[in-house]
Design a protein around this motif. Structure first.
Motif, PDB file in Angstrom:
ATOM      1  N   GLN A 152      45.679  46.908  26.641  1.00  0.00           N
ATOM      2  CA  GLN A 152      44.767  46.858  27.779  1.00  0.00           C
ATOM      3  C   GLN A 152      43.598  47.792  27.537  1.00  0.00           C
ATOM      4  O   GLN A 152      43.768  49.012  27.484  1.00  0.00           O
TER       5      GLN A 152
ATOM      6  N   ASN B 291      40.279  49.482  28.895  1.00  0.00           N
ATOM      7  CA  ASN B 291      39.900  49.837  30.269  1.00  0.00           C
ATOM      8  C   ASN B 291      38.599  49.191  30.718  1.00  0.00           C
ATOM      9  O   ASN B 291      38.202  49.330  31.870  1.00  0.00           O
ATOM     10  N   TYR B 292      37.936  48.442  29.812  1.00  0.00           N
ATOM     11  CA  TYR B 292      36.708  47.722  30.189  1.00  0.00           C
ATOM     12  C   TYR B 292      36.946  46.216  30.258  1.00  0.00           C
ATOM     13  O   TYR B 292      35.989  45.429  30.304  1.00  0.00           O
ATOM     14  N   CYS B 293      38.218  45.786  30.244  1.00  0.00           N
ATOM     15  CA  CYS B 293      38.475  44.346  30.159  1.00  0.00           C
ATOM     16  C   CYS B 293      39.169  43.769  31.389  1.00  0.00           C
ATOM     17  O   CYS B 293      40.199  44.262  31.825  1.00  0.00           O
ATOM     18  N   LYS B 294      38.575  42.725  31.921  1.00  0.00           N
ATOM     19  CA  LYS B 294      39.208  41.966  33.009  1.00  0.00           C
ATOM     20  C   LYS B 294      39.107  40.505  32.617  1.00  0.00           C
ATOM     21  O   LYS B 294      38.039  39.904  32.703  1.00  0.00           O
ATOM     22  N   ARG B 295      40.226  39.944  32.127  1.00  0.00           N
ATOM     23  CA  ARG B 295      40.192  38.552  31.673  1.00  0.00           C
ATOM     24  C   ARG B 295      40.151  37.625  32.881  1.00  0.00           C
ATOM     25  O   ARG B 295      40.766  37.934  33.909  1.00  0.00           O
ATOM     26  N   ASP B 296      39.447  36.523  32.748  1.00  0.00           N
ATOM     27  CA  ASP B 296      39.339  35.626  33.900  1.00  0.00           C
ATOM     28  C   ASP B 296      39.043  34.199  33.476  1.00  0.00           C
ATOM     29  O   ASP B 296      38.475  33.975  32.401  1.00  0.00           O
TER      30      ASP B 296
ATOM     31  N   GLU C 277      30.831  33.422  35.287  1.00  0.00           N
ATOM     32  CA  GLU C 277      30.490  34.699  34.662  1.00  0.00           C
ATOM     33  C   GLU C 277      30.104  34.509  33.195  1.00  0.00           C
ATOM     34  O   GLU C 277      30.734  33.729  32.483  1.00  0.00           O
TER      35      GLU C 277
ATOM     36  N   GLY D 261      35.779  37.575  27.464  1.00  0.00           N
ATOM     37  CA  GLY D 261      37.024  37.635  28.217  1.00  0.00           C
ATOM     38  C   GLY D 261      37.116  36.578  29.303  1.00  0.00           C
ATOM     39  O   GLY D 261      38.082  36.538  30.061  1.00  0.00           O
TER      40      GLY D 261
ATOM     41  N   ILE E   8      33.027  47.136  33.792  1.00  0.00           N
ATOM     42  CA  ILE E   8      33.910  46.439  34.739  1.00  0.00           C
ATOM     43  C   ILE E   8      35.302  47.059  34.665  1.00  0.00           C
ATOM     44  O   ILE E   8      35.560  47.927  33.851  1.00  0.00           O
ATOM     45  N   TYR E   9      36.191  46.604  35.535  1.00  0.00           N
ATOM     46  CA  TYR E   9      37.581  47.040  35.598  1.00  0.00           C
ATOM     47  C   TYR E   9      37.664  48.557  35.730  1.00  0.00           C
ATOM     48  O   TYR E   9      36.949  49.148  36.555  1.00  0.00           O
TER      49      TYR E   9
ATOM     50  N   LYS F 114      34.272  50.479  35.641  1.00  0.00           N
ATOM     51  CA  LYS F 114      33.146  49.912  36.399  1.00  0.00           C
ATOM     52  C   LYS F 114      32.142  50.972  36.849  1.00  0.00           C
ATOM     53  O   LYS F 114      30.989  50.643  37.143  1.00  0.00           O
TER      54      LYS F 114
END
Ligand code: SF4
Length: 256
Positions: free
Chosen positions: A5, A7-12, A17, A21, A194-195, A198
């Motif tokens: 993980q 700390n700058y990753c938000k998978r979607d 967007e 990721g 992000i995440y 952010k």
């Protein structure tokens, strides 16, 4: 799915967007082949087919099946994979078998103390490691993977996310250590806050240029990265003509 993980990753999964990721959907191997056939009909200039998530491609068996199918039908296309490097050393032979010739490894530090501020956890052989333990293992595996992939004749590109408040002083060491192990180019990209990051500041243009000029001592610089979605398709500068096929996209990307 990912085995670490950042700390700058938000998978979607969404169509709106424009960042790494994210993809419109996750395709099964045979679906990826269908999308590629459509893309090549619309844009025969496409030369590269890659898998870059969302998530860690080397931790997903479908990655290898997708490349196997693509390589069988389109042996002339360059196949590339983007990875966090944790499993790279042990997957090099399998990647070669399915025609992958280019690998991107994201390395954000060489010092485990610094890396422990970037990675929340690392899952290896079903064991979750945190702090400097997880970071130390990840960094070792990344460099081992760069060395093994280069020795196997693959072109290795290094991506580094520049996080001014955390890894600016790591850039020179990353570049030097990766170059020593056979990497051929460095792509330093700005943090997208992000995440958990952010509230972190993005790098300024000066900070980015400074980092690139430091790394240039050891590796050529890749300066045209657009930090695309995981399902980007098209030839840089010609993206527009392909945007109409967005709904057919999924977790593979192609470019010229
Ligand atoms: S390795 Fe990639 S997918 Fe996994 S957490 Fe980091 S940025 Fe996200």
């Amino acid at each position: 799915m990912c085995n670490i993980q950042c700390n700058y990753c938000k998978r979607d999964i969404n169509k709106s967007e424009n960042r790494p990721g994210v993809s419109a959907s996750v395709l099964k191997p045979i679906e990826s082949l269908e999308v590629l056939r459509t893309a090549l009909k619309k844009m025969p200039q496409i030369k590269v087919v890659g898998i870059a998530g969302p998530g860690e491609p080397l931790a997903n068996p479908n990655t290898f099946e997708t490349f196997r199918l693509v390589h069988e039908e389109f042996p002339h296309l360059i196949k590339c994979v983007a990875s966090n490097g944790l499993l790279l050393a042990e997957k090099v032979d399998e990647l070669k078998k399915v025609g992958v010739s280019t690998v991107t490894v994201t390395i954000n530090a060489v010092d485990p103390e610094v890396a422990s501020k970037i990675y929340a956890f690392v899952i290896y052989k079903n064991k979750t490691l945190t702090g400097t333990d997880g970071a130390k293992l990840l960094l070792e595996k990344q460099m081992e993977g760069v060395e093994k992939a280069s020795a196997a004749g693959m072109l290795v590109k290094i991506n580094t996310v520049l996080i001014p408040e955390i890894n600016s002083d790591e850039i020179e060491k990353i570049s030097l250590e990766a170059a020593k192990r056979g990497a051929v180019i460095h792509n330093i990209i700005p943090l997208i806050p992000i995440y958990l990051f952010k509230y972190m500041p993005k790098p300024t243009a000066e900070q980015l240029n400074k980092a690139r000029s430091i790394s240039l001592k050891y590796l050529p610089q890749f300066r045209v990265c657009k930090q695309c979605r995981a399902d980007a398709m098209g030839v840089p500068g010609l993206e527009k003509c392909l945007s109409c096929t967005q709904d057919k996209l999924g977790s593979v990307y192609f470019h010229g």
